[in-house]
Scaffold this motif. Sequence first.
Motif, PDB file in Angstrom:
ATOM      1  N   MET A  79      50.587   7.075  31.248  1.00 31.30           N
ATOM      2  CA  MET A  79      51.184   7.369  29.951  1.00 31.30           C
ATOM      3  C   MET A  79      52.220   6.302  29.602  1.00 31.30           C
ATOM      4  N   ILE A  80      52.303   5.963  28.327  1.00 29.74           N
ATOM      5  CA  ILE A  80      53.311   5.027  27.850  1.00 29.74           C
ATOM      6  C   ILE A  80      54.587   5.816  27.567  1.00 29.74           C
ATOM      7  N   GLY A  81      55.691   5.354  28.136  1.00 27.76           N
ATOM      8  CA  GLY A  81      56.940   6.077  27.894  1.00 27.76           C
ATOM      9  C   GLY A  81      58.066   5.639  28.801  1.00 27.76           C
ATOM     10  N   ASP A  82      57.772   5.482  30.095  1.00 27.68           N
ATOM     11  CA  ASP A  82      58.800   5.119  31.056  1.00 27.68           C
ATOM     12  C   ASP A  82      58.513   3.750  31.663  1.00 27.68           C
ATOM     13  N   GLY A  83      59.533   3.204  32.321  1.00 29.37           N
ATOM     14  CA  GLY A  83      59.367   1.943  33.029  1.00 29.37           C
ATOM     15  C   GLY A  83      59.605   0.727  32.151  1.00 29.37           C
ATOM     16  N   ALA A  84      59.741  -0.405  32.822  1.00 27.35           N
ATOM     17  CA  ALA A  84      59.959  -1.672  32.111  1.00 27.35           C
ATOM     18  C   ALA A  84      58.760  -2.036  31.257  1.00 27.35           C
ATOM     19  N   VAL A  85      57.561  -1.692  31.725  1.00 29.59           N
ATOM     20  CA  VAL A  85      56.358  -2.027  30.964  1.00 29.59           C
ATOM     21  C   VAL A  85      56.354  -1.318  29.613  1.00 29.59           C
ATOM     22  N   SER A  86      56.853  -0.084  29.564  1.00 28.36           N
ATOM     23  CA  SER A  86      56.928   0.635  28.292  1.00 28.36           C
ATOM     24  C   SER A  86      57.996   0.020  27.387  1.00 28.36           C
ATOM     25  N   TRP A  87      59.055  -0.500  27.985  1.00 30.02           N
ATOM     26  CA  TRP A  87      60.096  -1.184  27.200  1.00 30.02           C
ATOM     27  C   TRP A  87      59.504  -2.402  26.507  1.00 30.02           C
ATOM     28  N   VAL A  88      58.686  -3.169  27.229  1.00 27.66           N
ATOM     29  CA  VAL A  88      58.044  -4.361  26.658  1.00 27.66           C
ATOM     30  C   VAL A  88      57.098  -3.957  25.534  1.00 27.66           C
ATOM     31  N   ILE A  89      56.360  -2.867  25.725  1.00 26.16           N
ATOM     32  CA  ILE A  89      55.430  -2.399  24.691  1.00 26.16           C
ATOM     33  C   ILE A  89      56.193  -1.994  23.432  1.00 26.16           C
ATOM     34  N   GLN A  90      57.313  -1.311  23.618  1.00 23.28           N
ATOM     35  CA  GLN A  90      58.096  -0.847  22.473  1.00 23.28           C
ATOM     36  C   GLN A  90      58.789  -1.993  21.752  1.00 23.28           C
ATOM     37  N   LYS A  91      59.316  -2.974  22.515  1.00 22.30           N
ATOM     38  CA  LYS A  91      60.063  -4.081  21.923  1.00 22.30           C
ATOM     39  C   LYS A  91      59.176  -5.260  21.533  1.00 22.30           C
ATOM     40  N   GLY A  92      58.046  -5.421  22.212  1.00 21.03           N
ATOM     41  CA  GLY A  92      57.179  -6.568  21.951  1.00 21.03           C
ATOM     42  C   GLY A  92      57.801  -7.873  22.409  1.00 21.03           C
ATOM     43  N   GLU A  93      58.647  -7.812  23.442  1.00 22.04           N
ATOM     44  CA  GLU A  93      59.344  -8.986  23.942  1.00 22.04           C
ATOM     45  C   GLU A  93      59.072  -9.188  25.427  1.00 22.04           C
ATOM     46  N   THR A  94      59.161 -10.457  25.871  1.00 20.83           N
ATOM     47  CA  THR A  94      59.027 -10.770  27.290  1.00 20.83           C
ATOM     48  C   THR A  94      60.255 -10.268  28.037  1.00 20.83           C
ATOM     49  N   LEU A  95      60.038  -9.690  29.216  1.00 21.98           N
ATOM     50  CA  LEU A  95      61.140  -9.189  30.040  1.00 21.98           C
ATOM     51  C   LEU A  95      61.037  -9.789  31.437  1.00 21.98           C
ATOM     52  N   PHE A  96      62.108 -10.459  31.865  1.00 23.31           N
ATOM     53  CA  PHE A  96      62.187 -11.007  33.227  1.00 23.31           C
ATOM     54  C   PHE A  96      63.363 -10.367  33.938  1.00 23.31           C
ATOM     55  N   LEU A  97      63.097  -9.872  35.145  1.00 23.60           N
ATOM     56  CA  LEU A  97      64.145  -9.258  35.960  1.00 23.60           C
ATOM     57  C   LEU A  97      64.203  -9.976  37.303  1.00 23.60           C
ATOM     58  N   ALA A  98      65.313 -10.655  37.558  1.00 20.86           N
ATOM     59  CA  ALA A  98      65.484 -11.355  38.840  1.00 20.86           C
ATOM     60  C   ALA A  98      65.743 -10.366  39.968  1.00 20.86           C
ATOM     61  N   HIS A  99      66.328  -9.215  39.629  1.00 17.74           N
ATOM     62  CA  HIS A  99      66.599  -8.159  40.615  1.00 17.74           C
ATOM     63  C   HIS A  99      66.140  -6.830  40.006  1.00 17.74           C
ATOM     64  N   PRO A 100      64.875  -6.551  40.102  1.00 19.22           N
ATOM     65  CA  PRO A 100      64.296  -5.398  39.404  1.00 19.22           C
ATOM     66  C   PRO A 100      64.984  -4.061  39.686  1.00 19.22           C
ATOM     67  N   LEU A 101      65.330  -3.797  40.939  1.00 25.43           N
ATOM     68  CA  LEU A 101      65.894  -2.494  41.288  1.00 25.43           C
ATOM     69  C   LEU A 101      67.288  -2.273  40.698  1.00 25.43           C
ATOM     70  N   GLU A 102      67.930  -3.348  40.271  1.00 24.32           N
ATOM     71  CA  GLU A 102      69.257  -3.223  39.686  1.00 24.32           C
ATOM     72  C   GLU A 102      69.200  -2.949  38.180  1.00 24.32           C
ATOM     73  N   ASP A 103      68.006  -2.981  37.618  1.00 29.51           N
ATOM     74  CA  ASP A 103      67.846  -2.765  36.176  1.00 29.51           C
ATOM     75  C   ASP A 103      67.303  -1.356  35.935  1.00 29.51           C
ATOM     76  N   PRO A 104      67.977  -0.551  35.119  1.00 28.13           N
ATOM     77  CA  PRO A 104      67.535   0.837  34.886  1.00 28.13           C
ATOM     78  C   PRO A 104      66.179   0.943  34.192  1.00 28.13           C
ATOM     79  N   ARG A 105      65.736  -0.132  33.558  1.00 26.51           N
ATOM     80  CA  ARG A 105      64.431  -0.085  32.883  1.00 26.51           C
ATOM     81  C   ARG A 105      63.269  -0.135  33.868  1.00 26.51           C
ATOM     82  N   PHE A 106      63.528  -0.678  35.053  1.00 28.91           N
ATOM     83  CA  PHE A 106      62.465  -0.858  36.048  1.00 28.91           C
ATOM     84  C   PHE A 106      62.226   0.430  36.826  1.00 28.91           C
TER      85      PHE A 106
END
Length: 256
Positions: free
Chosen positions: A72-99
């Motif tokens: 389902m689309i809704g949670d996670g960084a991948v859903s953030w990218v879908i909603q924003k339509g922007e590239t997302l890079f996380l150097a420390h994924p676990l420190e980002d609440p979107r991941f």
Amino acid sequence: MLNHSLELKYLLDLLNLSFSVQQIEKLLSQVIQIAHQLIPFEKAFIGLIDIAAHELVIYFPEEKELIHQRMMIGDGAVSWVIQKGETLFLAHPLEDPRFSPEIDGFLVQKYTSYVCVPMQREGRLLGVLQLLNLEKRFDDSASTTLQSLTSVAAVAIENARLHQLYNQTIYHLQEQNFRLNLVLQQLDQTSQDSFKAKKKMSKEDELAGDLDAFSAAALIQMLTHENKMGVLILKYNHWKGQVFFKQGRIYHAEIG
């Protein structure tokens, strides 16, 4: 990083493949392989959006095969990218609440880096390309390279879908044409049988004698079309059948 001429070759090869590929999975596998050549990573997946189901169909390589599953689309960084339509890079994924390790990182055990790039075609978002644990530094040049890849991939995916739709349409048209020809042949045969039957009719509108050349269906059709009234008697060995007509309609039948 590869030089620009080699990058261009990969992208053109991908675009050319989209005009001949029969299965979209083969195209997606090629996209992942090219992404690995451009920017090495540990794991990757491509997610195609199913708008009707509000789901992401995820394709990822597993033991030389491309596996797919839905989420389902809704949670996670991948859903953030879908909603924003922007590239997302996380150097420390676990420190980002979107991941979300369960959604974004289910392919690996450790998370050292994460990048997700939208695949867009003329303003329409078709899906995303997600890479986990990059083996080299991710900079503006790498971001531009991935955006070029996903742009070409979006065009290639749409081309492949249109190619599949074209083949399916041609197949259905051929199937319908075959069925239509069968119906026309049956109608032609019935018309010929009706003409022969009329020639055998007596002045009293009785049809008798050797009727092996006619099918029962043809005789019934002829009698209904002619608005006849009466009975059609069919005999074969010990079998006998009677079909009664009134104003071209069958109103009673007996089989014994």
